[in-house]
Design an enzyme around this catalytic site. Sequence first.
Site, mmCIF file in Angstrom:
data_model
loop_
_atom_site.group_PDB
_atom_site.id
_atom_site.type_symbol
_atom_site.label_atom_id
_atom_site.label_comp_id
_atom_site.label_asym_id
_atom_site.label_seq_id
_atom_site.Cartn_x
_atom_site.Cartn_y
_atom_site.Cartn_z
ATOM 1 N N GLY A 116 4.964 -9.626 -10.480
ATOM 2 C CA GLY A 116 4.503 -8.281 -10.780
ATOM 3 C C GLY A 116 5.417 -7.607 -11.763
ATOM 4 O O GLY A 116 6.321 -8.229 -12.360
ATOM 5 N N ARG A 154 8.749 -7.186 -9.466
ATOM 6 C CA ARG A 154 9.215 -8.286 -8.648
ATOM 7 C C ARG A 154 8.665 -9.599 -9.154
ATOM 8 O O ARG A 154 7.620 -9.658 -9.814
ATOM 9 C CB ARG A 154 8.784 -8.093 -7.175
ATOM 10 C CG ARG A 154 9.073 -6.732 -6.613
ATOM 11 C CD ARG A 154 8.399 -6.566 -5.260
ATOM 12 N NE ARG A 154 8.415 -5.204 -4.778
ATOM 13 C CZ ARG A 154 7.509 -4.284 -5.123
ATOM 14 N NH1 ARG A 154 6.514 -4.599 -5.949
ATOM 15 N NH2 ARG A 154 7.599 -3.054 -4.649
ATOM 16 N N LYS A 185 10.258 -12.701 -2.530
ATOM 17 C CA LYS A 185 10.187 -11.823 -3.693
ATOM 18 C C LYS A 185 11.595 -11.467 -4.150
ATOM 19 O O LYS A 185 12.482 -11.210 -3.333
ATOM 20 C CB LYS A 185 9.416 -10.535 -3.352
ATOM 21 C CG LYS A 185 7.977 -10.790 -2.941
ATOM 22 C CD LYS A 185 7.262 -9.496 -2.575
ATOM 23 C CE LYS A 185 5.839 -9.775 -2.118
ATOM 24 N NZ LYS A 185 5.129 -8.545 -1.744
ATOM 25 N N GLU A 218 8.162 -12.078 3.298
ATOM 26 C CA GLU A 218 7.085 -11.614 4.151
ATOM 27 C C GLU A 218 6.049 -12.708 4.271
ATOM 28 O O GLU A 218 6.047 -13.680 3.499
ATOM 29 C CB GLU A 218 6.448 -10.343 3.586
ATOM 30 C CG GLU A 218 5.768 -10.538 2.246
ATOM 31 C CD GLU A 218 5.247 -9.233 1.671
ATOM 32 O OE1 GLU A 218 5.851 -8.204 1.958
ATOM 33 O OE2 GLU A 218 4.261 -9.276 0.927
ATOM 34 N N MET A 228 -0.441 -13.897 2.599
ATOM 35 C CA MET A 228 -1.807 -13.485 2.902
ATOM 36 C C MET A 228 -2.767 -14.353 2.105
ATOM 37 O O MET A 228 -2.565 -14.586 0.910
ATOM 38 C CB MET A 228 -2.030 -12.001 2.556
ATOM 39 C CG MET A 228 -1.191 -11.046 3.369
ATOM 40 S SD MET A 228 -1.548 -9.317 2.971
ATOM 41 C CE MET A 228 -1.033 -9.263 1.265
ATOM 42 N N ASP A 243 -0.022 2.959 -4.197
ATOM 43 C CA ASP A 243 0.055 1.537 -4.535
ATOM 44 C C ASP A 243 -0.376 0.674 -3.350
ATOM 45 O O ASP A 243 0.276 -0.305 -2.990
ATOM 46 C CB ASP A 243 1.476 1.185 -4.952
ATOM 47 C CG ASP A 243 1.483 -0.015 -5.913
ATOM 48 O OD1 ASP A 243 2.564 -0.548 -6.190
ATOM 49 O OD2 ASP A 243 0.386 -0.412 -6.380
ATOM 50 N N CYS A 260 -11.809 13.389 -2.561
ATOM 51 C CA CYS A 260 -11.950 13.270 -1.098
ATOM 52 C C CYS A 260 -13.289 12.628 -0.752
ATOM 53 O O CYS A 260 -14.316 12.891 -1.381
ATOM 54 C CB CYS A 260 -11.856 14.646 -0.437
ATOM 55 S SG CYS A 260 -10.202 15.341 -0.493
ATOM 56 N N CYS A 272 -11.810 11.574 4.569
ATOM 57 C CA CYS A 272 -10.991 12.775 4.438
ATOM 58 C C CYS A 272 -11.608 13.931 5.217
ATOM 59 O O CYS A 272 -10.904 14.725 5.859
ATOM 60 C CB CYS A 272 -10.840 13.146 2.962
ATOM 61 S SG CYS A 272 -9.905 11.948 1.981
#
Length: 1598
Positions: A1355, A1358, A1382, A1454, A1457, A1501, A1547, A1551
């Site tokens: 990224g 990272r 990372k 981590e 996924m 993010d 919204c 929300c």
Amino acid sequence: FQSRRSWIEDTFCKRACGKFIPKGLSFASLPLTPRCCCGRLVGEHTLLETGPSMSSWPGPGTGQQEEWSVECHTQTSATDAYGTIDFQDSAGRNCHAKYVRVAVDAKAEALLQLMRSEWQMERPKLLLTVHGGTENFPLPLKVRQAFSKGLITAAQSTGAWILTDGINTGVSRYVGEAVKTYGTHDLRKRNAVGFTPWGVIDNHSDLIGRDVLRPYQPLGNPLSKRVCLNGLHSHFLLVDDGTLGKHGCQLGLRRKLERHIQLQKIHPRFNQGVPVVCVVVEGGPDIVSMVLEYVSSVPPVPVFVFEGSGRAADLLAFLHKQTAIDRCTKASPGEQLSTALAWDRADIAKKHILVYGQHWQVGSLEQAMLDALVMDRVGFVKLLIDNGMTMNRFLTVSRLEELYNTQQGPTDNFLHILVEDVKQTHIPKGYRVSLIDVGQVIEYLIGGAYRSTYTRKHFRAHYNLLYAHCKSGRDSSGPLNKKRRADCTLHPHQSPNSSPSRPPFFRTAQPYKRKVCERYGTSQNKSQSSELGDSPLFVYNFNDLFVWAVLQRRQQMALFLWQHGEEAMARATVACKLYRAMAYEFRQSNMDDTTGEQLKTYSMDFGQLAVDVLDRTFRQNERMAMKLLTSEMEAWSHFTCLQMAVSSRLRPFVSHSCTQMLLTDLWTGRLNMRKNSWFKIILSILMPPAILLLEFKSQAEMSHVPQSQEALQFGWDTGRPEADAEKGSAWWESCSAPEADTITPVTTQCFFWTTRLYDFYTAPVVKFWFHTMSYLVFLMLFSYTVLVKMEDRPSTQEWLVIAYIISTAVEKTREVFMSVPRKPSQKLKVWFGEYWNVTDFLAIVLFLVGLGLRWDSGSYRTAGRITYCLDIIFWYVRVLDLLAVNQHAGAYLTMITKMTSNMFYIVVMMAIVLLSFGVSRKAILSPDEALSWSLLRDVVNQPYWMMFGEVYAGEIDTCAGDTPCVPGAFLTPFLQAVYLFFQYIIMVNILIAFFNNVYFDMKSISNKLWKYNRYRYIMTYQEKPWLPPPLIILSHMTLCVTAIYQKHRGLSEQDTDSCGLKLYLGQEELKRLHEFEERCLVSYFHEKNQDVLCSQINRVRATAERAEEMGVVMREVSDRVHFIQDTLQVLDSQLGQLQDLSALAVDTLTLLSASDSLQQEEARLGHCRPITPSRHHVPHSWTLPHGGGGSVDIMPCHTPRAYRSTPPSLLWGHTSSRSQRLSLEWHTGAWGGGDHGGQGAAGLQSVRVDQLGLLCQLQVLVTISIMISLAFVKNVAMLVEMDCFCFGCIQKHASASLIPIFPVVAWSLAAGEEVSVYTLEEVEAAGPESSISYWSTKGLSAMLQPLSSEGCLDGGLRRAMLVLCTWAERDVLRVGCVYVVKAIQPDVVCTWQRVFHSDTTLQLCLREIQQQRAAQKLMHVFNQVKPENMPHSPRFLDMSLLHWHSDGQWLTIERNMTGDFRKYNNNTGEEIAPCCGMEEMLLAFSHWTYQYSCRELLVLDLQGVGSELTDPSVIRAEDKRYSDDMVFGPSNLGDAAIHSFVNKHTCNSCCENLGLSGERKEPFRPGLLTCVCHLYVVTREVRWPEIKPRTSNEDRTG
């Protein structure tokens, strides 16, 4: 206290080494600081003998060294460590434990005496000795739950002792956790005993002290070899053998104590020993030998092994399965039942003992029933009854007397105290209470006219006959043999003269022999036996046991026995009365107040049961319920249920609607009047012909109303017994007059009119008005007599008054003699127990005295007249009793009575104040007063009237005027002021306040009290003759004639005593009534059980149990799913390996073919002309760059290309030989080429040389991968078939996998790079909503194998790489799982080096992890407060700190996924257009964080796969860019990002559901959200770690 200390010190010893014998066999092996064989240094020996010096120790080749032993080289002395340990491990738990230091050779008898006598431990009914591993070991969740819950349940349900090593490691620690989780206070206090070696306890010197309280910290040094005590044990035996740091010395003493406890009785009533059970969890080789010792002992000890706990336990379980042979000797059913009785485990007896096919010895079940009753085991009594044990066959005189004389239960001997009160004498110690004594106690407690069955003539005759037989048997043959003892055990349904037609005994009870009667040869004894043989001894067996349970204060047993048998409502009222009387006796005897209150509570419980049963029967059938109230109860002294309730003062029962309806029917009799009844009755009394105009009730309407004896004699047959009732029919025949043969119409009409007249005048309400009218006339005449002048001879009015009072006296005498009690003293006691009878007695006596005085012609006549004047007060006060019949006036009379009875103490205090002032005042003012009666009057006269406001103002100052002033007269005004203040202001107002309080208290229950007192009024007039005084004398004459006639007819006294206001029912009707009551009782308990089952607490409990069961099932399913997913990933990885290996093989073969062709062409052209370099195409998988100079630059074959799915074993051999491990230098995959010309030939030669080795290696790898893949395919197929899971995406994963995963099982060694993992942990600070995070100071080691070196996961800030975990310490990472590592981009690190001058990468990684942890906490709160219509629960992944040892880099790691990776917004506030509810909720989460954090934090993010998110950006406006004050990561854009989000966010529906719509641009209002923003505070309190990278050796040993 001193004797206790001296006993412990005299009995128990400690051991200390007395001779230094060094370890080792030679001088060369001795260390610089040698240790003794006991484990201590030379300086640590307190009892060291003067031994040889170091130079004299045996050197090499010298003689044999002396062997150290406990017996020879240790010395004993009095123990110096015993008392109480105060564990300091938890501020919220107060854990104390008794302890004592004992020698290894201590006696088991002394230890048991210490535990029973000094430590007050209860008698063990089971001994659970737990053995297993002493070191910490992981226990699977299922095994841990089964062990903890099963151990504590067994201990609690049986009253067991638990024996362990008592240390804070291994299986003892699991026992402590089980006690903490599932144990109760009693278990922790009494039952967990630890046997711990003294020499292995950490800081054992802190425990030295005699009978002291020592604080102890169970958290020891992890580097120490010693252990700590477990703070959840209740007692510790610290075994000392003189050694230090050596385990195992406690096992011998522990086994010796187990054998001694095994020889103790499980209960004083049983001969069985205490069972011992060994529990094995994990363990080493020594556990196997210990189990062998247990099962080989005599008797053998059963061993319970927890399979799945590991090591020795699993081995023993496996051996047991392979060689399972039931070689245990089972105990007899009687012994098993006795053991279950001692444990109070009726469930075990029901499931395993009292089953079909058991062979029972004679008498075992009867003995079990007796033991169950004595030990108060309600469950066993119920179980034995359900299995055929009948009370009418079990209960005998001897057994019932044994129950009354048992020592179990309450130890205050209250029954003996009651016997002493009844007998009015002291009974000696050890006196055996007889049933006759019990009967007298029952009569004493119930009082009134009650007569117990045990005190009646027929029972006394049977009882004396029985024990006369037993006594003669003892005199003739000495001690009673079994046959004689059986004869003395008289059966309830059997008399000494019983015939064989009587119901036989139960097969285990010894019946009477016919020759019992032959022993009594006299005709008198025979006639007595034959006379008494028709009446059974115990007719109502459950009633006898029920009364026993009540008198013994066994409430649960009484409640159980109350449910069995007939007349449940009556028995409830009897228990209410007995408990109330016992509570009163407790208070009168100044005994325990707690017990008195408990008895009062028991009385209220049974009273409520009686009311509930009455209400149930009343709702079912009103008339049947009324019959239950007034039907005669032969088992309870011929009382009625209503009489017993009134005697018990059970006001709710008497004031019930059913009772009041019955009392109303009794009050009105046959009169059917609703309105203006008093007017109609008075008119009918004054004008008798009006009686024929009144309406009367029919016979059917009065079937439930009991009739008096007069009504039955007259011919009213409402309560006439059925034809089949022997007693009722005989009584009816005796009471009924002979009917005429022929009845004429005139006779019928006369009989009708006579019946109407009789029904009218015998109605209680008519009697009341008739007597009231007569009484008012009497008062008028009496008032006239005392108001007018008294003549020498009585006037006509006075004669009428005399006749009225004398006839009233005769009536009162009749009431006394016609009462139910037999003894005159009891009759008088019952009669004088009524308040108005006392006033009537005083009024009559006072009138007779006045009447005697008025006949004198002198001064005595005046005294007689004055006596008349005083006597009329009593007769006027008697009018209040007449007003009590009224509902309104009766309530006020009740209040007045209550006030008068309760004001006694206040009046006494007022009298004390009055006398104190009156005496002093009179003494001061009249110093010369002579003795006279007026002196007492003067003392109290004026002070008394001062209480009512008369202050005698003129006499306050006695010195005013001409009156001489006596000495001290000035004090009287001051004394009067003080007196008036206390008496008039304080005491009088207290009295008024007291009356006010009584008024309001009585007003709330006045209606109920009036209904309760209404019974007395109705019964009073129900039993009165209908003629009022003085005409009542005619009724008395009629009663005398009737009594003479009955005596002439031969009617028995018992039958005449049975007559009264009772409902006499025949056998069939009585049977139907009892069946009706039983049905109502069953429905009542059914409804009550349903209410209990349907109560909210039980529903919550049942739901919790089901949820727990479902949780266990879900965990099992989850484990299976995870296992199958991992297996599928392994299969996918294997398929990817096969694909890559096949491509590698094709590329290699192509390369070899091209190399051979190139060599041949080069050799051929070498003979002809120079070779012109040409360009060749190579396979796509390999890069063959072409260079100038006509040569081909070929990649060296010994450095193969790193494919995406290249097996690590292929790279391992090459990289390890050159010490080139793959690190995070992010290789590009291009290896260096050779040079041209000669270098190319060398390269070709190298290729030719390594062709064979490379081909062989490829063939082996392909073969292994294919075999592994096939094996995993087979395993997955079996799992899919077993668990019925369908995975249709296997092919999709295999073909579309971009990053295959390597199987762990393919590795025989842990391959990869060595790393250290540091985790961020949390502890609660001030509550569950605030916590402090801190870093673990010691990292845990792991091995990671890189899977990819491409930059596809990089990224902007990272770089990322996939790694595979091949080994991990303490499961810090999951072996076989793929993780993402990372690293911070180099340019970012360079930028931040000016802020963090040292460890820049570490500082940035720490803030990245904290940033993700902050987002995690916010997401956790968000998931708790979000509405239910938002079903998704997203979460952020856990991130840890990673130290890569090979190059010293700091990274983050981590979990990887898999799936569709999406980004929902970025750190500048830009967001996607949501297309589903999940995306709308994530965008609303960013908005929510801004509002929840009081506009200080904003999480942006958001990105991830599905509901799993990672790499968020926590925006904080106060964070300064490029400052060491930064809390979160470098992606924080500050105010610009927040401003951009506010402008760009739209919204959505989520929300709006969160209440956030339209609030992002408005100023923040504190009341908008109730949540407390504590996240920022928490993040500010993170403790930064002081991390120092460990060396490779430290990591492996840490």
